[in-house]
Design a protein around this motif. Sequence first.
Motif, PDB file in Angstrom:
ATOM      1  N   TYR A 137      12.641 -18.294 -23.950  1.00  0.00           N
ATOM      2  CA  TYR A 137      11.544 -17.693 -23.220  1.00  0.00           C
ATOM      3  C   TYR A 137      11.316 -18.508 -21.886  1.00  0.00           C
ATOM      4  N   LEU A 138      11.012 -19.708 -22.203  1.00  0.00           N
ATOM      5  CA  LEU A 138      10.686 -20.578 -21.046  1.00  0.00           C
ATOM      6  C   LEU A 138      12.055 -20.585 -19.962  1.00  0.00           C
ATOM      7  N   ALA A 139      13.068 -20.466 -20.373  1.00  0.00           N
ATOM      8  CA  ALA A 139      14.323 -20.435 -19.517  1.00  0.00           C
ATOM      9  C   ALA A 139      14.140 -19.161 -18.738  1.00  0.00           C
ATOM     10  N   THR A 140      13.768 -18.101 -19.482  1.00  0.00           N
ATOM     11  CA  THR A 140      13.961 -16.881 -18.767  1.00  0.00           C
ATOM     12  C   THR A 140      12.727 -16.648 -17.714  1.00  0.00           C
ATOM     13  N   ILE A 141      11.453 -17.152 -18.165  1.00  0.00           N
ATOM     14  CA  ILE A 141      10.806 -17.205 -17.234  1.00  0.00           C
ATOM     15  C   ILE A 141      10.783 -17.905 -15.888  1.00  0.00           C
ATOM     16  N   PHE A 142      11.419 -19.201 -16.008  1.00  0.00           N
ATOM     17  CA  PHE A 142      11.815 -20.078 -15.254  1.00  0.00           C
ATOM     18  C   PHE A 142      12.721 -19.250 -14.087  1.00  0.00           C
ATOM     19  N   CYS A 143      13.779 -18.808 -14.686  1.00  0.00           N
ATOM     20  CA  CYS A 143      14.818 -18.110 -13.772  1.00  0.00           C
ATOM     21  C   CYS A 143      14.351 -16.844 -13.109  1.00  0.00           C
ATOM     22  N   PHE A 144      13.407 -16.044 -13.892  1.00  0.00           N
ATOM     23  CA  PHE A 144      12.888 -14.961 -13.307  1.00  0.00           C
ATOM     24  C   PHE A 144      11.951 -15.513 -11.956  1.00  0.00           C
ATOM     25  N   VAL A 145      10.847 -16.306 -12.378  1.00  0.00           N
ATOM     26  CA  VAL A 145      10.061 -16.592 -11.169  1.00  0.00           C
ATOM     27  C   VAL A 145      10.809 -17.229 -10.068  1.00  0.00           C
ATOM     28  N   TRP A 155       1.034  -1.210   0.035  1.00  0.00           N
ATOM     29  CA  TRP A 155      -0.116   0.093   0.013  1.00  0.00           C
ATOM     30  C   TRP A 155       0.827   1.301  -0.012  1.00  0.00           C
ATOM     31  N   GLY A 156       2.108   1.097  -0.223  1.00  0.00           N
ATOM     32  CA  GLY A 156       3.115   2.349  -0.412  1.00  0.00           C
ATOM     33  C   GLY A 156       3.073   3.125  -1.709  1.00  0.00           C
ATOM     34  N   GLY A 157       4.132   3.650  -1.957  1.00  0.00           N
ATOM     35  CA  GLY A 157       4.085   4.614  -3.174  1.00  0.00           C
ATOM     36  C   GLY A 157       4.585   3.816  -4.215  1.00  0.00           C
ATOM     37  N   ALA A 158       4.830   4.451  -5.410  1.00  0.00           N
ATOM     38  CA  ALA A 158       4.602   3.791  -6.879  1.00  0.00           C
ATOM     39  C   ALA A 158       5.851   2.738  -6.769  1.00  0.00           C
ATOM     40  N   PHE A 159       7.144   3.293  -6.419  1.00  0.00           N
ATOM     41  CA  PHE A 159       8.337   2.393  -6.058  1.00  0.00           C
ATOM     42  C   PHE A 159       8.277   1.925  -4.879  1.00  0.00           C
ATOM     43  N   THR A 160       8.056   0.711  -4.548  1.00  0.00           N
ATOM     44  CA  THR A 160       7.896  -0.005  -3.337  1.00  0.00           C
ATOM     45  C   THR A 160       9.288  -1.188  -3.142  1.00  0.00           C
ATOM     46  N   LYS A 161       9.232  -1.662  -2.110  1.00  0.00           N
ATOM     47  CA  LYS A 161      10.350  -2.763  -1.795  1.00  0.00           C
ATOM     48  C   LYS A 161       9.968  -3.872  -2.709  1.00  0.00           C
ATOM     49  N   LEU A 162       8.741  -4.205  -3.059  1.00  0.00           N
ATOM     50  CA  LEU A 162       8.512  -5.224  -4.078  1.00  0.00           C
ATOM     51  C   LEU A 162       8.965  -4.777  -5.201  1.00  0.00           C
ATOM     52  N   SER A 163       8.924  -3.632  -5.811  1.00  0.00           N
ATOM     53  CA  SER A 163       9.464  -3.211  -7.068  1.00  0.00           C
ATOM     54  C   SER A 163      10.869  -3.314  -7.092  1.00  0.00           C
ATOM     55  N   LEU A 164      11.556  -3.055  -5.801  1.00  0.00           N
ATOM     56  CA  LEU A 164      12.944  -3.275  -5.746  1.00  0.00           C
ATOM     57  C   LEU A 164      13.387  -4.852  -5.766  1.00  0.00           C
ATOM     58  N   LEU A 165      12.575  -5.586  -5.325  1.00  0.00           N
ATOM     59  CA  LEU A 165      13.266  -7.009  -5.267  1.00  0.00           C
ATOM     60  C   LEU A 165      12.739  -7.408  -6.802  1.00  0.00           C
ATOM     61  N   VAL A 166      11.834  -6.997  -7.512  1.00  0.00           N
ATOM     62  CA  VAL A 166      11.843  -7.408  -9.147  1.00  0.00           C
ATOM     63  C   VAL A 166      12.850  -7.107  -9.770  1.00  0.00           C
ATOM     64  N   TRP A 167      13.314  -5.657  -9.549  1.00  0.00           N
ATOM     65  CA  TRP A 167      14.420  -5.018 -10.415  1.00  0.00           C
ATOM     66  C   TRP A 167      15.666  -5.961 -10.074  1.00  0.00           C
ATOM     67  N   MET A 168      15.938  -6.133  -8.827  1.00  0.00           N
ATOM     68  CA  MET A 168      17.117  -7.112  -8.641  1.00  0.00           C
ATOM     69  C   MET A 168      17.124  -8.421  -9.134  1.00  0.00           C
ATOM     70  N   ALA A 169      15.814  -8.888  -8.979  1.00  0.00           N
ATOM     71  CA  ALA A 169      15.634 -10.159  -9.602  1.00  0.00           C
ATOM     72  C   ALA A 169      16.111 -10.107 -11.131  1.00  0.00           C
ATOM     73  N   VAL A 170      15.645  -9.250 -11.906  1.00  0.00           N
ATOM     74  CA  VAL A 170      16.222  -9.001 -13.159  1.00  0.00           C
ATOM     75  C   VAL A 170      17.574  -8.946 -13.502  1.00  0.00           C
ATOM     76  N   ALA A 171      18.003  -8.031 -12.632  1.00  0.00           N
ATOM     77  CA  ALA A 171      19.586  -7.731 -12.629  1.00  0.00           C
ATOM     78  C   ALA A 171      20.470  -8.939 -12.366  1.00  0.00           C
ATOM     79  N   ILE A 172      20.097  -9.897 -11.397  1.00  0.00           N
ATOM     80  CA  ILE A 172      20.564 -10.983 -10.863  1.00  0.00           C
ATOM     81  C   ILE A 172      20.452 -11.970 -12.060  1.00  0.00           C
ATOM     82  N   VAL A 173      19.369 -12.220 -12.861  1.00  0.00           N
ATOM     83  CA  VAL A 173      19.270 -13.124 -13.754  1.00  0.00           C
ATOM     84  C   VAL A 173      20.289 -12.775 -14.883  1.00  0.00           C
ATOM     85  N   ILE A 174      20.145 -11.445 -15.375  1.00  0.00           N
ATOM     86  CA  ILE A 174      20.814 -10.994 -16.909  1.00  0.00           C
ATOM     87  C   ILE A 174      22.204 -11.082 -16.338  1.00  0.00           C
TER      88      ILE A 174
END
Length: 251
Positions: free
Chosen positions: A84-92, A18-37
């Motif tokens: 695509y499937l490998a990307t989805i698996f790693c990201f999830v 229930w916070g603002g536009a950029f939240t802890k969950l948003s940060l975790l998602v971007w960190m996950a993207v960075a980790i996979v790449i």
Amino acid sequence: MDVFDYKSLIPSLEGSMWGGAFTKLSLLVWMAVAIVIIFFLVTYRNPTLVPTKKQWLAESVYGVVRNNIATDIIGPQGVRFAPYLATIFCFVFVTNLWSIVPFAQISPNSHLAFPVVLAVLTWFVYIGLGIKKHGVLGYLKHSTVQPGVPWWVHPILVPIEFLSNLILRPITLAVRLFANMFAGHMILLVFTLGGVALWNAGPLLLKPAALGSWAFAIVMTLFELFILSLQAYVFTLLSATYFQSSIADEH
């Protein structure tokens, strides 16, 4: 005795939902993207004939998705869907993994919005493949009309098939991932906070119960590691199954 404040221990859950536009969950998602790449860029920067441990791990992850999911479910054509499937698996998997990482302790997929985005993305690919293979009208027929069924059954069966194959699939795909990750987060939260409450309750007899609650939280964390890995696999497996149904010549 002071009143125990549970909210002081779970600011991440409230602030992220229930916070603002950029939240802890948003940060975790971007960190996950960075980790996979970064992981795949680093492991394949200087590939060798005899793979290093990092290269072996990356090749193993991709190989499992390509051979055990894409090719097994879709067939020889599945190789082209493997990236695509490998990307989805790693990201999830990485976003699920945050649920047991200290100081993160929540998966973005325990918030319904993130599984919905992933499911809709798979749905667009799924629909696009079907239209490309069969055409718009041909794909509607392919998805809703069961061959060999008596004509008088079609008025009942066609709407059911339409809802099941074209409408409900992304919903069930998203809800399955969300429900499992949200339930796991709540279970860990209950035992962790339950231990804190028992420890601060006052009576000495409740101290062993608090330790037992924390011990069970550790056990459930190990179980959650299995569940989060399984959910990444199931999400990828179902995506491959949907792709296969779109490009199949017959049901």
